[in-house]
Design a protein around this motif. Structure first.
Motif, PDB file in Angstrom:
ATOM      1  N   HIS A 159       0.852  -1.146   0.009  1.00 65.64           N
ATOM      2  CA  HIS A 159      -0.106  -0.026   0.023  1.00 65.64           C
ATOM      3  C   HIS A 159       0.780   1.280  -0.212  1.00 65.64           C
ATOM      4  N   HIS A 210      -7.056  -0.147  -5.977  1.00 65.24           N
ATOM      5  CA  HIS A 210      -6.605   0.236  -4.714  1.00 65.24           C
ATOM      6  C   HIS A 210      -5.254   0.721  -4.337  1.00 65.24           C
ATOM      7  N   ASP A 212      -3.920   4.451  -3.513  1.00 65.46           N
ATOM      8  CA  ASP A 212      -2.867   4.728  -2.369  1.00 65.46           C
ATOM      9  C   ASP A 212      -1.714   5.396  -2.636  1.00 65.46           C
TER      10      ASP A 212
HETATM   11 ZN   LIG Z   1      -4.466   0.805   1.408  1.00 66.30          ZN
END
Ligand SMILES: [Zn+2]
Length: 348
Positions: A78, A147, A151
């Protein structure tokens, strides 16, 4: 006013947040869904049939945050923190192959993060899946990619001082991407530039990260200024108003860029797969991690395929019921509140 936008968003955001209490640690779930949907709308016309995939792919854009619970290797996907490397390091020159890249740099993957490699790996898998017309897997990879792309457009996912812990600003991460963005950001501020084919996706991803990292000091400085304006009260309306005044443009640009770049990656996968015919969208996607197969809670880790498949359906049901329950709670609470107000207005 901070309270007003919060009230305006509450009917939409609150049930979702009730349903997904683990979605913290990135843009809030709402922003991940908005970015995914905006990217689908932004696809070039020749890939228009894929726009309908926005429906099954929107909610899975949140799942990677939930996989962290059951997969200890999920976290580093992430973020990427270039300021852990010597100043002047050309991050675009690193190998797109993760093992090779970490031989080139003096860094620990779990510490500096591996988001760029997770993104290009998913791009490769999405391309292969499209070529093999495995549209479920293509959509799962595309949603997970969504995602990580979102991020790395959040500046504090691209600095080692990600929570202000090195500058006495602890908590700045959730104040910016959680509290402030949820309260002030509106989906109609997403204005992505046109999508295009990426000849060197890894270099592009690193370029996006370079820009995001350059915005981190702007965000951290804004937190200090806003805190000063609010006499240290970081939970006050004054603080959040000033913070949005100073960073709203950055947040809106970064989220718009995330949507544009995501649509370019999806388009690149499809072009590189040979532009296969796109079928009607799927109803829903599995919740299991595309990396490790864990579910969105630790209980569904391991287990036989059949059992985990039914648990996965149960999780999906749970999310839907939690959303419905949240809505029902809101309705009941607001009618009780209205009753109290009416009784007060009538007097004793
Ligand atoms: Zn994340």
């Amino acid at each position: 006013m901070r309270a007003a936008p919060l009230r305006r968003l509450a009917p939409v955001a609150l049930p979702l947040l009730l349903a997904l209490p683990l979605a913290a640690g990135a843009w809030s779930g709402v922003q991940h869904i908005q970015i995914s949907k905006a990217a689908a709308r932004n696809l070039p016309d020749e890939m228009a049939a894929f726009r309908d995939f926005a429906r099954p792919m929107a909610l899975p854009a949140i799942y990677p945050d939930l996989w962290k619970e059951g997969d200890p290797d999920e976290g580093p996907r992430h973020y990427f923190e270039p300021d852990r490397l010597p100043p002047g390091t050309d991050i675009r020159a690193f190998s797109p192959v993760q093992i090779e890249a970490f031989l080139q740099m003096d860094a620990i993957p779990a510490e500096i993060g591996i988001a760029p490699w997770a993104i290009v790996e998913l791009l490769a898998q999405m391309t292969d899946a499209m070529r093999a017309t495995n549209w479920t897997w293509a959509a799962q990879c595309g949603a997970a990619m969504s995602h990580y792309v979102a991020d790395v457009h959040m500046p504090l996912h691209c600095t080692r001082n990600f929570n202000g812990q090195e500058t006495w600003q602890v908590g700045v991460h959730s104040r910016v991407e959680g509290d402030m963005t949820k309260a002030f950001f509106r989906a109609d501020a997403i204005r992505p530039g046109p999508a295009g084919h990426l000849a060197e996706p890894f270099r592009d991803v690193m370029g996006w990260i370079e820009h995001s990292a350059a915005m981190a000091p702007v965000v951290l400085r804004a937190d200090l200024i806003a805190k000063r304006s609010a006499n240290g009260r970081i939970d006050s309306e004054t603080y959040f108003l000033r913070l949005w005044e100073l960073t709203g443009d950055v947040i809106e640009t970064q989220i718009s860029d995330a949507a544009a770049h995501l649509s370019s990656l999806w388009y690149t996968a499809w072009v590189n797969a040979g532009k296969p015919a796109i079928p009607a969208p799927l109803d829903e996607l599995p919740v299991l991690s595309v990396h490790s197969g864990v579910g969105i809670d630790p209980a569904s880790e391991g287990g036989p395929v059949g059992a985990s498949r039914s648990r996965q359906n149960q999780r999906y049901d749970t999310i839907i019921w939690a959303v419905m329950g949240g809505l029902a709670l809101l309705v009941v609470a607001s009618s009780i509140w209205r009753g109290i107000q009416e009784r007060k207005a009538k007097g004793p």
